[in-house]
Design an enzyme around this catalytic site. Structure first.
Site, PDB file in Angstrom:
ATOM      1  N   LYS A  22      26.455  73.977  44.589  1.00 10.74           N
ATOM      2  CA  LYS A  22      27.160  73.054  43.677  1.00 10.74           C
ATOM      3  C   LYS A  22      26.821  71.611  44.051  1.00 10.74           C
ATOM      4  CE  LYS A  22      31.604  72.055  44.606  1.00 10.74           C
ATOM      5  NZ  LYS A  22      31.949  70.636  44.752  1.00 10.74           N
ATOM      6  N   ASN A  23      26.871  71.296  45.353  1.00  9.52           N
ATOM      7  CA  ASN A  23      26.721  69.908  45.783  1.00  9.52           C
ATOM      8  C   ASN A  23      25.278  69.431  45.812  1.00  9.52           C
ATOM      9  OD1 ASN A  23      29.446  69.823  45.881  1.00  9.52           O
ATOM     10  ND2 ASN A  23      29.614  69.857  48.106  1.00  9.52           N
ATOM     11  N   ARG A 101      35.065  64.006  40.771  1.00 12.79           N
ATOM     12  CA  ARG A 101      34.683  62.745  41.416  1.00 12.79           C
ATOM     13  C   ARG A 101      33.175  62.569  41.460  1.00 12.79           C
ATOM     14  NH1 ARG A 101      38.104  60.664  44.230  1.00 12.79           N
ATOM     15  NH2 ARG A 101      36.583  59.662  45.587  1.00 12.79           N
ATOM     16  N   CYS A 125      42.575  61.890  45.347  1.00 14.60           N
ATOM     17  CA  CYS A 125      42.188  63.311  45.366  1.00 14.60           C
ATOM     18  C   CYS A 125      43.105  63.967  46.401  1.00 14.60           C
ATOM     19  CB  CYS A 125      40.719  63.392  45.782  1.00 14.60           C
ATOM     20  SG  CYS A 125      40.247  64.988  46.404  1.00 14.60           S
ATOM     21  N   ARG A 130      39.480  58.885  49.455  1.00 12.21           N
ATOM     22  CA  ARG A 130      38.069  59.004  49.057  1.00 12.21           C
ATOM     23  C   ARG A 130      37.584  57.792  48.245  1.00 12.21           C
ATOM     24  NH1 ARG A 130      36.950  65.039  47.098  1.00 12.21           N
ATOM     25  NH2 ARG A 130      34.796  64.457  47.562  1.00 12.21           N
ATOM     26  N   PRO A 131      37.633  56.612  48.853  1.00  8.59           N
ATOM     27  CA  PRO A 131      37.145  55.415  48.149  1.00  8.59           C
ATOM     28  C   PRO A 131      35.630  55.489  47.918  1.00  8.59           C
ATOM     29  CG  PRO A 131      37.510  54.939  50.455  1.00  8.59           C
ATOM     30  CD  PRO A 131      38.026  56.314  50.235  1.00  8.59           C
ATOM     31  N   LEU A 134      31.690  51.895  49.670  1.00  9.17           N
ATOM     32  CA  LEU A 134      30.346  51.796  50.280  1.00  9.17           C
ATOM     33  C   LEU A 134      29.255  51.925  49.219  1.00  9.17           C
ATOM     34  CD1 LEU A 134      30.949  53.834  53.561  1.00  9.17           C
ATOM     35  CD2 LEU A 134      31.194  51.365  53.162  1.00  9.17           C
ATOM     36  N   ASP A 314      33.584  71.065  54.757  1.00 11.59           N
ATOM     37  CA  ASP A 314      33.800  72.025  53.666  1.00 11.59           C
ATOM     38  C   ASP A 314      33.940  73.452  54.165  1.00 11.59           C
ATOM     39  OD1 ASP A 314      31.691  70.342  51.210  1.00 11.59           O
ATOM     40  OD2 ASP A 314      33.689  69.938  51.987  1.00 11.59           O
ATOM     41  N   ILE A 336      36.650  64.002  58.916  1.00  7.80           N
ATOM     42  CA  ILE A 336      36.077  63.383  57.718  1.00  7.80           C
ATOM     43  C   ILE A 336      37.141  62.937  56.729  1.00  7.80           C
ATOM     44  CG2 ILE A 336      34.448  63.722  55.795  1.00  7.80           C
ATOM     45  CD1 ILE A 336      33.050  63.931  58.504  1.00  7.80           C
ATOM     46  N   ARG A 406      35.906  76.034  40.555  1.00  2.00           N
ATOM     47  CA  ARG A 406      35.076  74.820  40.612  1.00  2.00           C
ATOM     48  C   ARG A 406      33.855  75.045  41.500  1.00  2.00           C
ATOM     49  NH1 ARG A 406      38.158  69.322  41.512  1.00  2.00           N
ATOM     50  NH2 ARG A 406      35.964  68.757  41.219  1.00  2.00           N
TER      51      ARG A 406
HETATM   52  C1  EPZ Z   1      30.740  65.095  49.386  1.00  2.00           C
HETATM   53  O1  EPZ Z   1      31.832  64.340  48.944  1.00  2.00           O
HETATM   54  C2  EPZ Z   1      30.977  66.518  48.877  1.00  2.00           C
HETATM   55  N1  EPZ Z   1      31.001  66.504  47.415  1.00  2.00           N
HETATM   56  C3  EPZ Z   1      32.294  67.044  49.433  1.00  2.00           C
HETATM   57  O2  EPZ Z   1      32.424  68.391  49.004  1.00  2.00           O
HETATM   58  C4  EPZ Z   1      32.229  67.019  50.956  1.00  2.00           C
HETATM   59  O3  EPZ Z   1      33.464  67.437  51.479  1.00  2.00           O
HETATM   60  C5  EPZ Z   1      31.902  65.596  51.441  1.00  2.00           C
HETATM   61  O4  EPZ Z   1      30.690  65.127  50.819  1.00  2.00           O
HETATM   62  C6  EPZ Z   1      31.711  65.529  52.953  1.00  2.00           C
HETATM   63  O5  EPZ Z   1      30.675  66.401  53.331  1.00  2.00           O
HETATM   64  C7  EPZ Z   1      29.821  66.475  46.744  1.00  2.00           C
HETATM   65  O6  EPZ Z   1      28.746  66.431  47.332  1.00  2.00           O
HETATM   66  C8  EPZ Z   1      29.903  66.507  45.244  1.00  2.00           C
HETATM   67  P1  EPZ Z   1      31.701  61.345  51.529  1.00  2.00           P
HETATM   68  P2  EPZ Z   1      31.784  62.712  49.072  1.00  2.00           P
HETATM   69  O7  EPZ Z   1      31.403  60.154  50.703  1.00  2.00           O
HETATM   70  O8  EPZ Z   1      30.397  62.238  48.935  1.00  2.00           O
HETATM   71  C9  EPZ Z   1      34.617  58.031  53.281  1.00  2.00           C
HETATM   72  C10 EPZ Z   1      33.512  70.250  48.145  1.00  2.00           C
HETATM   73  O9  EPZ Z   1      34.395  70.921  48.657  1.00  2.00           O
HETATM   74  N2  EPZ Z   1      34.005  57.115  52.305  1.00  2.00           N
HETATM   75  O10 EPZ Z   1      30.621  61.931  52.363  1.00  2.00           O
HETATM   76  O11 EPZ Z   1      32.818  62.179  48.149  1.00  2.00           O
HETATM   77  C11 EPZ Z   1      35.434  59.127  52.601  1.00  2.00           C
HETATM   78  O12 EPZ Z   1      36.741  58.666  52.337  1.00  2.00           O
HETATM   79  C12 EPZ Z   1      33.551  68.750  48.198  1.00  2.00           C
HETATM   80  O13 EPZ Z   1      32.491  70.740  47.585  1.00  2.00           O
HETATM   81  C13 EPZ Z   1      34.419  55.786  52.274  1.00  2.00           C
HETATM   82  O14 EPZ Z   1      35.285  55.370  53.032  1.00  2.00           O
HETATM   83  O15 EPZ Z   1      32.253  62.503  50.569  1.00  2.00           O
HETATM   84  C14 EPZ Z   1      35.402  60.242  53.620  1.00  2.00           C
HETATM   85  O16 EPZ Z   1      36.417  59.997  54.585  1.00  2.00           O
HETATM   86  C15 EPZ Z   1      34.884  68.271  48.708  1.00  2.00           C
HETATM   87  N3  EPZ Z   1      33.845  54.944  51.373  1.00  2.00           N
HETATM   88  C16 EPZ Z   1      34.041  60.076  54.294  1.00  2.00           C
HETATM   89  O17 EPZ Z   1      33.588  58.756  53.968  1.00  2.00           O
HETATM   90  C17 EPZ Z   1      32.862  55.352  50.507  1.00  2.00           C
HETATM   91  O18 EPZ Z   1      32.358  54.522  49.714  1.00  2.00           O
HETATM   92  C18 EPZ Z   1      32.983  61.061  53.795  1.00  2.00           C
HETATM   93  O19 EPZ Z   1      33.006  61.037  52.395  1.00  2.00           O
HETATM   94  C19 EPZ Z   1      32.461  56.708  50.555  1.00  2.00           C
HETATM   95  C20 EPZ Z   1      33.033  57.573  51.466  1.00  2.00           C
END
Ligand code: EPZ
Length: 427
Positions: A22-23, A101, A125, A130-131, A134, A314, A336, A406
């Site tokens: 999916k991802n 998202r 969420c 999940r801001p 960045l 995950d 995370i 999902r």
């Molecule tokens: C991706 O989400 C995955 N989703 C998530 O899978 C997965 O849990 C996550 O990466 C971590 O591996 C997809 O790929 C579609 P991040 P993402 O940005 O990109 C912080 C599932 O179950 N952060 O890597 O949204 C954030 O808050 C889903 O399939 C900021 O602070 O996650 C988190 O604490 C759930 N500012 C950390 O970084 C930003 O601009 C990692 O988030 C971006 C992120």
């Protein structure tokens, strides 16, 4: 809302075909916006999130075709062709973004190719705030003008995005993917430091290279992209879903079963295979995938979630379910996301002994769990309840299984083919 009813106690035996990730599928679909050529993606999993992303692409003006359902046991998924020749709408609306998202992944491609995008802020969420600060900061470094108003991101760039030196404060998967897709059409060179190394990020990068992009350092935490004027279409097979594979490995392990997961390469399981081995579960390569079976009893192990190649967040809920019936104690620390323990009270209803102290959960193994009525709260928490239910005495009914749909394609079918007593109740 559908429910899933499971009578536990059956050891899973047989073969499970692992679907496309999916991802990986979601960013790859967004990458179609980068070219007026045709992008053909095979091994696409048929999931609610893929349908949402398809709807998002179509409302931007992408023409899209998905082939019919393949034979139920084939591990070839579906083939999707996308063509973004005539994009006429640069807005990703709230009603779609709030359901998924990953919709924010249109930001980079729309800015890179059209110089404008209006994308709803994703909002909160269940698992955390999940801001996407960045993502936005990096796009501004590339020359984008970003304004947040009325719940939307208004992004604009005069001419082309410019290459930049970008270092992410924290590892972000979709942040890396968004900026990678922005950089491939930007003017000049972009360096991404502290980039995410997840296999899904590398899969996107490999597809972009086939489309003509110049990307060095794929698989490392530093990506160097030389922007070009135009990308062409290509054909790409989506990698297998390592999280789906890990989830079914946990199901086999907790039931004392013995299954082959087909279509997955042991290497992309990363530390999951090592952790399972520490816990007494062998994941060994076979000609078509991996074999999962328990050596003897399950042993409690400590886990700390980390960006790839560390233990994936995950897989945290699934590992916790497994540890509830392991011998001894295990400490699971979620580094995370700030609220990814919502499966704990549900597992406790089934007799698990878990104590949460801020980002860590202490699990003390019990002899067995007992079925109960429980509630799914988010995608991976849902599957941890399925895993627990497969080993629990008596019957478990899991509510709100739309969360499961999902991320897990044909879950009941795949599990019942291995002997699980599982059925979906359409309510
Ligand atoms: C991706 O989400 C995955 N989703 C998530 O899978 C997965 O849990 C996550 O990466 C971590 O591996 C997809 O790929 C579609 P991040 P993402 O940005 O990109 C912080 C599932 O179950 N952060 O890597 O949204 C954030 O808050 C889903 O399939 C900021 O602070 O996650 C988190 O604490 C759930 N500012 C950390 O970084 C930003 O601009 C990692 O988030 C971006 C992120």
């Amino acid at each position: 809302m559908d429910k899933i009813r499971i009578r536990g106690g059956k050891a899973l035996k047989g073969i499970i075909s692992i679907s496309g990730a999916k991802n990986a599928a979601l960013p790859l679909m967004a990458a179609s916006l980068l070219t007026e050529g045709k992008l053909t993606l095979s091994n696409i999993p048929y999931l609610a999130d893929v349908v949402t992303m398809a709807n998002l692409m179509v409302q931007h003006g992408v023409t899209l075709h998905m082939d019919e359902k393949p034979a139920s046991h084939s591990s070839n998924g579906r083939t999707l062709t996308l063509n973004a020749r005539n994009i006429n709408n640069f807005t990703a609306p709230y009603n779609l973004v709030r359901t998924m998202r990953a919709s924010v992944l249109v930001l980079g491609p729309l800015l890179a190719r059209f110089g404008q995008a209006k994308v709803s802020l994703p909002g909160g969420c269940a698992i955390g705030t999940r801001p996407i600060d960045l993502h936005l900061k990096a796009l501004e470094q590339m020359g984008a003008l970003i304004e947040l108003s009325d719940g939307y991101i208004h992004a604009y760039v005069k001419g082309r995005l410019r290459g930049a030196e970008i270092t992410f404060d924290t590892v972000t998967v979709t942040g890396t993917e968004n900026i990678l897709m922005a950089a491939v059409l930007a003017e000049g060179e972009t360096t991404l430091r502290n980039a995410a190394r997840e296999p899904e990020v590398s899969d996107l990068a490999h597809c972009l290279v086939k489309m003509g992009a110049d990307i060095q350092g794929i698989g490392s935490d530093t990506l160097v992209v030389r922007g070009i004027e135009q990308l062409k279409g290509t054909e790409h097979r989506v990698i297998a879903d390592r999280i789906e594979a890990g989830s079914y490995a946990a199901a086999a392990a907790i039931t004392g079963g013995d299954i082959e997961l087909r279509g997955i390469d042991v290497h992309i399981l990363g530390t999951v295979a090592e952790k399972f081995s520490e816990a007494g579960v062998d994941i060994t390569p076979t000609a078509e995938g991996v074999r999962v079976n328990r050596r003897n009893g399950l042993l409690g192990v400590d886990v700390m979630t980390q960006p790839f190649p560390g233990f994936p967040t995950d897989m945290q809920a699934q590992m916790m379910a497994l540890m509830t019936v392991a011998k001894g104690a295990s400490m699971i620390t979620e580094t995370i996301f700030e609220n990814r323990f919502m499966h704990v009270p549900e597992l406790s209803r089934m007799g698990a002994r878990i104590n949460v102290h801020s980002a860590s959960a202490m699990i003390r193994g019990v002899k067995s769990l007992t079925g109960a009525e429980v509630m799914a709260t988010d995608l991976r928490a849902s599957v941890s309840l399925v895993i627990a239910a497969l080993a629990a005495k008596n019957i478990t009914v899991i509510n709100r299984v739309y969360h499961l749909d999902r991320g897990y394609e044909r879950l009941e079918e795949k599990l019942s083919a291995c002997g699980a007593d599982i059925e979906r109740i359409h309510a």
